[in-house]
Design an enzyme around this catalytic site. Sequence first.
Site, PDB file in Angstrom:
ATOM      1  N   GLY A  14      37.300  35.188  47.788  1.00  0.00           N
ATOM      2  CA  GLY A  14      38.388  34.502  47.120  1.00  0.00           C
ATOM      3  C   GLY A  14      38.056  33.855  45.794  1.00  0.00           C
ATOM      4  O   GLY A  14      38.702  32.881  45.414  1.00  0.00           O
ATOM      5  N   SER A  15      37.085  34.372  45.055  1.00  0.00           N
ATOM      6  CA  SER A  15      36.778  33.737  43.756  1.00  0.00           C
ATOM      7  C   SER A  15      37.957  33.881  42.802  1.00  0.00           C
ATOM      8  O   SER A  15      38.227  32.986  41.999  1.00  0.00           O
ATOM      9  CB  SER A  15      35.509  34.344  43.152  1.00  0.00           C
ATOM     10  OG  SER A  15      35.731  35.668  42.698  1.00  0.00           O
ATOM     11  N   ASN A  16      38.709  34.972  42.906  1.00  0.00           N
ATOM     12  CA  ASN A  16      39.909  35.104  42.063  1.00  0.00           C
ATOM     13  C   ASN A  16      40.987  34.128  42.501  1.00  0.00           C
ATOM     14  O   ASN A  16      41.679  33.541  41.658  1.00  0.00           O
ATOM     15  CB  ASN A  16      40.437  36.540  42.122  1.00  0.00           C
ATOM     16  CG  ASN A  16      39.774  37.443  41.087  1.00  0.00           C
ATOM     17  OD1 ASN A  16      40.011  37.313  39.901  1.00  0.00           O
ATOM     18  ND2 ASN A  16      38.909  38.310  41.547  1.00  0.00           N
ATOM     19  N   HIS A 111      42.499  44.676  39.447  1.00  0.00           N
ATOM     20  CA  HIS A 111      41.677  45.829  39.809  1.00  0.00           C
ATOM     21  C   HIS A 111      40.485  45.875  38.857  1.00  0.00           C
ATOM     22  O   HIS A 111      40.673  45.754  37.632  1.00  0.00           O
ATOM     23  CB  HIS A 111      42.507  47.113  39.705  1.00  0.00           C
ATOM     24  CG  HIS A 111      41.733  48.343  40.047  1.00  0.00           C
ATOM     25  ND1 HIS A 111      41.400  48.673  41.338  1.00  0.00           N
ATOM     26  CD2 HIS A 111      41.209  49.319  39.257  1.00  0.00           C
ATOM     27  CE1 HIS A 111      40.711  49.806  41.334  1.00  0.00           C
ATOM     28  NE2 HIS A 111      40.575  50.214  40.077  1.00  0.00           N
ATOM     29  N   THR A 143      53.110  48.642  42.506  1.00  0.00           N
ATOM     30  CA  THR A 143      54.179  49.593  42.852  1.00  0.00           C
ATOM     31  C   THR A 143      53.660  50.426  44.038  1.00  0.00           C
ATOM     32  O   THR A 143      52.532  50.243  44.491  1.00  0.00           O
ATOM     33  CB  THR A 143      54.464  50.522  41.653  1.00  0.00           C
ATOM     34  OG1 THR A 143      53.233  51.159  41.279  1.00  0.00           O
ATOM     35  CG2 THR A 143      55.009  49.730  40.477  1.00  0.00           C
ATOM     36  N   GLU A 145      52.564  53.344  44.306  1.00  0.00           N
ATOM     37  CA  GLU A 145      51.347  54.141  44.095  1.00  0.00           C
ATOM     38  C   GLU A 145      50.157  53.211  43.878  1.00  0.00           C
ATOM     39  O   GLU A 145      50.210  52.256  43.097  1.00  0.00           O
ATOM     40  CB  GLU A 145      51.511  55.053  42.877  1.00  0.00           C
ATOM     41  CG  GLU A 145      50.330  56.034  42.738  1.00  0.00           C
ATOM     42  CD  GLU A 145      50.479  56.952  41.537  1.00  0.00           C
ATOM     43  OE1 GLU A 145      51.622  57.199  41.132  1.00  0.00           O
ATOM     44  OE2 GLU A 145      49.434  57.390  41.006  1.00  0.00           O
ATOM     45  N   LEU A 146      49.057  53.469  44.554  1.00  0.00           N
ATOM     46  CA  LEU A 146      47.877  52.600  44.543  1.00  0.00           C
ATOM     47  C   LEU A 146      47.315  52.425  43.131  1.00  0.00           C
ATOM     48  O   LEU A 146      47.157  53.400  42.380  1.00  0.00           O
ATOM     49  CB  LEU A 146      46.790  53.204  45.454  1.00  0.00           C
ATOM     50  CG  LEU A 146      45.546  52.340  45.660  1.00  0.00           C
ATOM     51  CD1 LEU A 146      45.893  51.094  46.481  1.00  0.00           C
ATOM     52  CD2 LEU A 146      44.432  53.127  46.324  1.00  0.00           C
ATOM     53  N   ASP A 147      47.037  51.161  42.756  1.00  0.00           N
ATOM     54  CA  ASP A 147      46.396  50.856  41.466  1.00  0.00           C
ATOM     55  C   ASP A 147      47.146  51.496  40.295  1.00  0.00           C
ATOM     56  O   ASP A 147      46.542  51.957  39.327  1.00  0.00           O
ATOM     57  CB  ASP A 147      44.932  51.319  41.482  1.00  0.00           C
ATOM     58  CG  ASP A 147      44.146  50.585  42.555  1.00  0.00           C
ATOM     59  OD1 ASP A 147      43.176  51.177  43.067  1.00  0.00           O
ATOM     60  OD2 ASP A 147      44.513  49.452  42.886  1.00  0.00           O
TER      61      ASP A 147
HETATM   62  C1  GRF Z   1      37.142  41.577  42.739  1.00  0.00           C
HETATM   63  O1  GRF Z   1      36.120  42.414  42.280  1.00  0.00           O
HETATM   64  C2  GRF Z   1      38.460  42.192  42.388  1.00  0.00           C
HETATM   65  O2  GRF Z   1      38.438  42.941  41.204  1.00  0.00           O
HETATM   66  C3  GRF Z   1      38.695  43.119  43.549  1.00  0.00           C
HETATM   67  O3  GRF Z   1      38.115  42.508  44.682  1.00  0.00           O
HETATM   68  C4  GRF Z   1      37.198  41.514  44.245  1.00  0.00           C
HETATM   69  C5  GRF Z   1      37.747  40.194  44.692  1.00  0.00           C
HETATM   70  O4  GRF Z   1      36.730  39.291  44.713  1.00  0.00           O
HETATM   71  N1  GRF Z   1      40.108  43.272  43.743  1.00  0.00           N
HETATM   72  P1  GRF Z   1      37.098  37.789  45.193  1.00  0.00           P
HETATM   73  O5  GRF Z   1      37.397  37.856  46.681  1.00  0.00           O
HETATM   74  O6  GRF Z   1      38.297  37.343  44.376  1.00  0.00           O
HETATM   75  O7  GRF Z   1      35.869  37.008  44.880  1.00  0.00           O
END
Ligand code: GRF
Length: 198
Positions: A14-16, A111, A143, A145-147
């Site tokens: 979950g760093s994002n 992505h 959408t 379609e993937l990515d």
């Molecule tokens: C990231 O590399 C993102 O691009 C991909 O999955 C990873 C998520 O990492 N979708 P985190 O769980 O947000 O650290």
Amino acid sequence: MTHKRVAILLSGGGSNMVALVDSMTGDHPARPCLVLSNDAKAGGLVKAAERGVPTAYVDHRPFKGDRAAFEAELMKPLLAAEPDIICLAGFMRVLTAGFVSQWNGRMLNIHPSLLPKYKGLHTHARALEAGDSEHGCTVHEVTAELDDGPILGQARVPVLPGDTPEQLAARVLEQEHRLYPAVLRRFAAGDRTPVLLG
Ligand code: GRF
């Protein structure tokens, strides 16, 4: 002003999600309303709880290959949180067209490649194998379609001599944490102009 409500779906650390949650303060037009995972043990659930964000999980494994049944369960905490926007942030389950269509125009994903290059997995190794001089990440509307789907932002990084996939992934991840919050802030304000970071 009432804030836009943002649900974040994740499967891992979950760093994002942390970057997104920590960005939604002050005059930001959105606030997190839920962090939802397909894995009870996802480290991101702990980080979300530490930040006071409601969390939930629906383990996908009991549903075996029945994606629709899993998604029907996933919808319950999601609908209860009444999100205006959904951010997929390292959510590693493929979503059916049926699920995606219910959130059309309101669901984003990040992505780790410069889409349309390298849809799918192992993007960093594939960029290295191709001998690319640059790589990066993309935020797009989800959408069926993937990515695929309209691109809302991209960030570029150089590929350096001797890079391993792990080193390249770490360089990209740093940019993900800049790009996704910038895109979400703009998207939550109703602006779909792509965010382009160097
Ligand atoms: C990231 O590399 C993102 O691009 C991909 O999955 C990873 C998520 O990492 N979708 P985190 O769980 O947000 O650290």
